[in-house]
Design an enzyme around this catalytic site. Structure first.
Site, short mmCIF file in Angstrom:
data_model
loop_
_atom_site.label_atom_id
_atom_site.label_comp_id
_atom_site.label_asym_id
_atom_site.label_seq_id
_atom_site.Cartn_x
_atom_site.Cartn_y
_atom_site.Cartn_z
N PRO A 62 -16.70 -27.85 -18.59
CA PRO A 62 -15.96 -27.37 -19.76
C PRO A 62 -14.55 -26.93 -19.35
O PRO A 62 -14.31 -26.63 -18.17
CB PRO A 62 -16.80 -26.18 -20.25
CG PRO A 62 -17.57 -25.75 -19.06
CD PRO A 62 -17.78 -26.97 -18.22
N HIS A 63 -13.63 -26.91 -20.30
CA HIS A 63 -12.27 -26.54 -19.98
C HIS A 63 -11.54 -26.08 -21.24
O HIS A 63 -11.97 -26.38 -22.35
CB HIS A 63 -11.52 -27.71 -19.34
CG HIS A 63 -11.60 -28.98 -20.13
ND1 HIS A 63 -12.69 -29.83 -20.03
CD2 HIS A 63 -10.76 -29.54 -21.02
CE1 HIS A 63 -12.49 -30.87 -20.82
NE2 HIS A 63 -11.33 -30.72 -21.44
#
Length: 138
Positions: A62-63
């Site tokens: 995730p980012h």
């Protein structure tokens, strides 16, 4: 920018105890906050959740790129036995990374994502990460 420049030992957890994707994201955000890269935890976490709502990152990376980030960073967690992360292959994910990028014109998060993707295709490399005995070795 090298991956090792972004990953601090305080943002690594070798024996993650999470049971859901949501718990994994919560813990990864906590690790990122611990690294000192986040100025606004809530804004950053909301950015991560918004990105995941657009479509799962599926491979456990995730980012978010937003104003809650003071400086680019990376956190990592090994989850023995894995966690259901809505992976494209349906398999549990046991190696997670979280990318934080400040809201600037450069796309450091995409550079990091690209570098990580290449590294994670190497089975020997990922085995070493999964079996690391210390944060320094990781």
């Amino acid at each position: 920018m090298k991956i090792t420049d972004l990953l601090k030992k305080e943002s690594i957890e070798l024996h993650g105890q999470v049971k859901t994707k949501e718990e994994a994201i919560d813990r990864m955000v906590e690790l990122m906050v611990r690294s000192g890269n986040i100025r606004d935890e809530n804004a950053y976490k909301q950015g991560v959740l918004k990105r995941e709502a657009e479509g799962t990152t599926g491979i456990g990376i995730p980012h978010a790129k937003n104003c809650g980030v003071a400086q680019a960073g990376l956190s990592a967690m090994v989850v023995p036995g894995g966690v259901d992360y809505d992976a494209m292959d349906g398999a549990p994910v046991d190696l997670l990374f979280l990318i934080a990028a400040p809201d600037t014109e450069d796309n450091v998060h995409l550079q990091v994502l690209s570098q990580l993707a290449v590294l994670l295709m190497d089975g020997d490399f990922t085995a070493k990460l999964r079996n690391a005995k210390s944060e320094e070795k990781f």
